[in-house]
Enzyme design. Structure first.
Site, PDB file in Angstrom:
ATOM      1  N   GLU A 200       0.857  -1.194   0.000  1.00 22.41           N
ATOM      2  CA  GLU A 200       0.000   0.000   0.000  1.00 22.41           C
ATOM      3  C   GLU A 200       0.889   1.239   0.000  1.00 22.41           C
ATOM      4  OE1 GLU A 200      -3.227  -1.517   3.362  1.00 22.41           O
ATOM      5  OE2 GLU A 200      -2.205   0.406   3.624  1.00 22.41           O
ATOM      6  N   ARG A 292     -15.990  -4.934  16.536  1.00 17.02           N
ATOM      7  CA  ARG A 292     -16.301  -5.070  17.970  1.00 17.02           C
ATOM      8  C   ARG A 292     -16.496  -3.676  18.553  1.00 17.02           C
ATOM      9  NH1 ARG A 292     -11.488  -2.687  19.240  1.00 17.02           N
ATOM     10  NH2 ARG A 292      -9.687  -3.420  18.077  1.00 17.02           N
TER      11      ARG A 292
END
Lengths: 495, 175, 495, 175
Positions: A200, A292
């Site tokens: 990236e 989460r």
């Protein structure tokens, strides 16, 4: 609605989840390892089940043991908190198979978002901006060289199997690529048994800004504004805030839409966080989804007034999300400081031990999500977080002032904490300017030392403690009583 | 009465005299303070120092005291009564002179064996505390004469985990 | 900005004001009576000055003594809190003459609002709705009879000099007027040396709803929404909330405008509260202006995110009010419970004594403004308020649930508190319906008794305290340490 | 072992036996509980009763104990060891049998003089606590033989403030 929820976690987050359960009239079950028999989360639960030895693998990561505790207590649902099993696809799947509601996304969503390349592919397909780079595993340095030229140096090589910072290399120019590629592959192979890597673009000066989302089972998704999490040490967030000083209303809308798109692309259900890198030109790139409840969720709760855990539970129980996007508005400014058991004078090394005394700050605009109490031991086996101190103020400036005061009112004896460091960070012009990037601590506090302005006072305190009869006061039945000044000095005057 | 104290590794002499009206006079260097105080609870003292009031919190820290004032944290020791807590700390060089953990921790890996040789700075034991691993290194070159711990043991600062017999004649750090 | 503020008050409100001062970097001076040498507000201040004996008249109402303390410490300004000298025109005027900033309205405003008839006249002239009735003192029963017929029975006779409930009579029909008039005049004459009375319409079923206002010296006035204060016992508010379950958005706007008109008519400066009676048909009538910070101001702070004390200080320092009306928006729901030292099982009589242990509730959405600590004595001389527990939730329902949980987590040993009573009120259908009028407690809890569901547990606790060696634990140097279960039972097993 | 306790004025016998595995068995009436517990601090016990956990808080209350559980507040006394705290309380009739304040308070006014006569229910002393005034009344008709307090005195429940010699022959409450 659930009658009983087992919280498969410990410390402050277990207590925080239990607090909402208690408000909702839902019974709570704690689980604990040998090291946590007297932990705060165990005292706070209606029932508690011992699940194994002190090492996480024997207890809080022990799926069989936790499932057995659910069955033994007849709990309807499991809240995993953060860390431990919260993003473990196997655990979520096991719950699904055993007909236990897992308060979080479906196991297949956890798995696909847990794989870095899969997540990048999902986001690209969903129209979410991702950092320039590759969306397939690569074993050939020539292929990566071509992609790196396209993205432009510097670039980042990452292991596809990923995790724990292993197999990551920053490459600043093309000449360094070959060696870095080889070493990343070697490390990934060793760590994960899979040497495939990808690449990236790397941003030197970047903010870490994340968007909270809530999604129900019926495809209704809202975003709950952003959190600025750029102040990090050793890649660990230490101070978070909302709103981000960099995010304009229009950027907020664009990032919010991107996060909703990300959630929809992934088929996300329940509360989650879409992490982005935000460049100084306000372009932003998908980093990952935390599937989460986040450690830093309270800053969002403080500026929106929304209880995220309650919505997690309602969503998991199959209810429709009651919040509409237009109802969600931030107000004022919230800041969180993570209070770890660590020694800021000793390279921030962990500082486990017994908390001989804790006095929590309180008052207007102050919240402390705390996982310890006076007399408890902070074990060596787990994350060193003691509590999260969160404040809310009318403006960022007022919130900073409030946090400084709250930190000064916070007393923890027995273990060291970064409180003195936090005070200096918050009082710095650099922090107050809002120009915060992920290298903030490295740049502005490369070699922090506590100041010495309270040294004389500490020496005076040592003497006065000696003179006012520390030993006698501690031993007597009346040690709660306040001695009069005359009495307190009596022992010394007669000596 | 004089106390010989050490604060954050710095030795300081503190002189204490009775003042007027139940005050105590405390001098540190050339600074003299007039102090009154009362104990609010076991750990909490409320002091008035030259008219300014403040809470200070004091708890045990080995043989010394852990003192928290307005968010600042201090360890103060009595050098006339040094105790068990005078443990070896990491020196400015970055290498302690024994193989001892910087914090209470658990042994995660033992990288050497009894009888083996080590060079200065070589990793010998990995300890883990609160999800953070630290590699302890050999303080000098030599031969490992004893490995006193095994994986899973809980260890504390000051515990010597590995004995190394120093290789004296060819000290690599010379020059 | 001020460098140092003296807080001419005690207990929780003194600490609450000091908290904001500390955030603002302003030094604080406490004053204390003989009874308060070790009080929480004294410990929390930077300096403290003894001002006299335990009786309020000798200390907290002793103007000379307080002015002397200001001069001795060089404070720039005085914050009066609520009660004591907060609405005393003489004190405010004395500050003005001595060039000390009084953090509150000008003395002439305090005086004119303190006189009931003058206040009614000001409001009538300012276009603020007042209850039908008279706006001049009356000594002639025939004159009153005529006005009473106009307003319609029942009516209320009040002493013009007013105060402390003296000289007040409810008259339900015209035949009762003559006797009631005579006895009210007698009582007023005896109490105030002035027998003049006046008359207002009396509402049987009515809410007490008040509007917070903020006004700067430049004529800029905003209202900061309403508070519902109908739950009262012995004319004392015990539970307050915001928003009011009865106030619609359009009513809020109308009441807000009326409150702003009231402030402008009175030439009001600083924070104040305009109290209204709200009838079931949503007509509302001016009751009085509280020319100070209210006890229940935190519910407004919780729903708006605004620190009222900070704005009081900024206004007093001559700054322009930074808030615009359109910026002020409530979010979610806040409730306050006043925690008094009083015994709900003994007619709510005061329960002074030593607080042997206090554990304050904490966590998401909970604030406790507390004026005591473990070991301190709650003196017999002053208002019995120990603390104010305030919660915020996304909805009224969630806020009620949160308050119940917070009350259950609140531990106060050594004095009795109304916590068990508060829990029953909050859990009642009557309260939850939102149909709350000033006779709520009388109607729904005329003869409250604590339930006995925890009696067995209390007996078990007594036994276990005995068995786990209360005496030895208290006496030993390690009483902070947690004994293992085996140890804790050891003493008994050997006995 | 049996304890004879009193909770909220209600006498209860509590039997305590050793159970299995370090548990304690406690029976109250026909209810039997299996209990384990530990002490968290001086005032804080953590109990497990029939598998359900909870915090209970215990402090002194005269010779008894003040116990707070889930927001409920109780006073429990040991009837085998009655102590100073067994003070006279207001009776159901609304009139106590001595002139004693219902709460710790300060004398605000004395309405009678030594040697004066009083009728039953007549106000004799006004006490004030925390801004609340209470008028104490004569429990029976009679003659004031002693006034033991003056305005400004601090007084407590159980202190007899005024002695009244009862007028026996013509008891007004008869009939």
């Amino acid at each position: 609605m659930f009658k009983k929820i087992l919280i498969a976690n410990r410390g402050e987050i277990a207590r925080r989840v239990m607090a909402t359960c208690r408000e909702m009239g839902i019974a709570t079950v704690a689980v604990y390892s040998d090291a946590d028999e007297h932990a705060a989360h165990v005292l706070y639960a209606d029932e508690a089940v011992h699940i194994g030895g002190p090492e996480p693998s024997a207890s809080y990561l022990n799926i069989d043991s936790i499932i057995a505790a659910v069955k033994q207590t007849g709990a309807d649902a499991v809240h995993p908190g953060y860390g431990f099993l919260s993003e473990n696809g196997d655990f979520a799947e096991r719950c699904e198979r055993e007909n236990i509601t897992f308060i979080g996304p479906p196991s297949h969503v956890i798995r696909s978002l847990g794989d870095k390349i899969t997540a990048r592919k999902i986001m690209e397909k969903g129209g979410v901006p991702i950092a320039p780079g590759m969306t397939r595993p690569c074993l050939d340095v020539e292929e990566m060289a071509k992609e790196a030229e396209k993205a432009g140096y510097p670039i980042l090589i990452k292991a596809s199997a990923g995790g724990g910072g292993k197999g990551i290399r920053v490459v600043r120019e093309s000449s360094e690529l070959k060696d870095a590629f080889a070493s990343a592959v070697r490390e990934a192979e060793a760590a994960f048994g899979d040497g495939s890597v990808y690449m990236e673009k790397y941003f030197e000066t970047v903010r870490h800004v994340e968007i909270q989302i809530l999604a129900d089972r019926f495809g209704h998704v809202v975003h709950v504004l952003e959190r600025e999490c750029s102040v990090q040490r050793r890649h660990q967030k230490i101070i978070e805030e909302s709103p981000s000083p960099a995010v304009t209303p229009s950027l907020r809308t664009r990032m919010g839409h991107a996060a909703i798109a990300a959630a929809k692309a992934a088929g996300y259900v329940n509360a989650g966080t879409v992490e982005f890198l935000l460049a100084p030109d306000l372009s932003f790139y998908f980093l990952e989804v935390n599937a989460r409840l986040q450690v830093e969720h309270p800053v969002t709760e403080m500026i929106t007034g929304i209880d995220l855990v309650r919505h997690q539970i309602l969503i998991a129980a199959g209810q429709r999300l009651s919040l509409r996007q237009e109802d969600i508005e931030g107000r004022g400014h919230a800041i969180e400081c993570r209070i770890y058991a660590e020694d800021p004078e000793n390279d921030f090394f962990p500082s486990p031990g017994t908390i001989t005394c804790i006095k929590e700050p309180s008052g207007p605009g102050i919240r402390n999500d705390c996982g310890v109490y006076s007399g408890v031991e902070v074990p060596v086996y787990y994350d060193p977080i003691i509590s999260k101190l969160i404040v809310h103020g009318e403006t960022r400036e007022y919130a900073i002032e409030r946090m400084v005061k709250a930190l000064k009112d916070y007393v923890i004896l027995g273990v060291r904490t970064p409180v003195p460091f936090m005070i200096d960070v918050l009082e710095s012009e650099a922090f107050q300017s809002g120009e915060i990037y992920t290298h903030f601590i490295r740049t502005h506090f490369p070699d922090w030392k506590p100041d010495t302005r309270t040294h004389d006072l500490a020496l005076i305190a040592w003497v006065m403690d000696e003179l006012t009869g520390n030993q006698r006061a501690a031993a007597g039945p009346d040690s709660n009583r306040i001695p009069m000044p005359y009495e307190t000095l009596g022992g010394w005057r007669m000596a | 009465m004089d106390y010989h104290l050490k604060i954050q590794e710095e030795p300081v002499t503190v002189s204490v005299m009775k003042g007027d009206d139940n005050t105590t006079r405390i001098s540190i260097g050339d600074r003299i303070y007039t102090v009154t105080g009362s104990r609010v609870d076991r750990h909490h003292l409320h002091l008035t120092v030259d008219g300014k009031r403040g809470d200070v919190f004091v708890g045990p820290n080995g043989s010394g005291k852990h003192i928290v004032i307005e968010g600042q944290s201090h360890v103060v020791e009595d050098m006339d009564h040094p105790g068990l807590s005078a443990r070896s700390r990491k020196k400015a060089t970055g290498i302690p002179d024994t193989v001892t953990p910087p914090m209470p921790s658990v042994v995660a890996a033992v990288l050497i064996e009894k009888g083996g040789t080590v060079v200065k700075g070589q990793g010998v034991v990995v300890v883990s505390a609160m999800k953070m691993e630290t590699t302890l290194v050999a303080p000098y070159a030599g031969t490992v004469t004893a490995v006193k711990i095994a994986v899973g043991d809980k260890v504390n600062p000051g515990d010597v985990l590995v004995d190394i017999e120093q290789k004296t004649e060819t000290d690599e750090s010379v020059g």
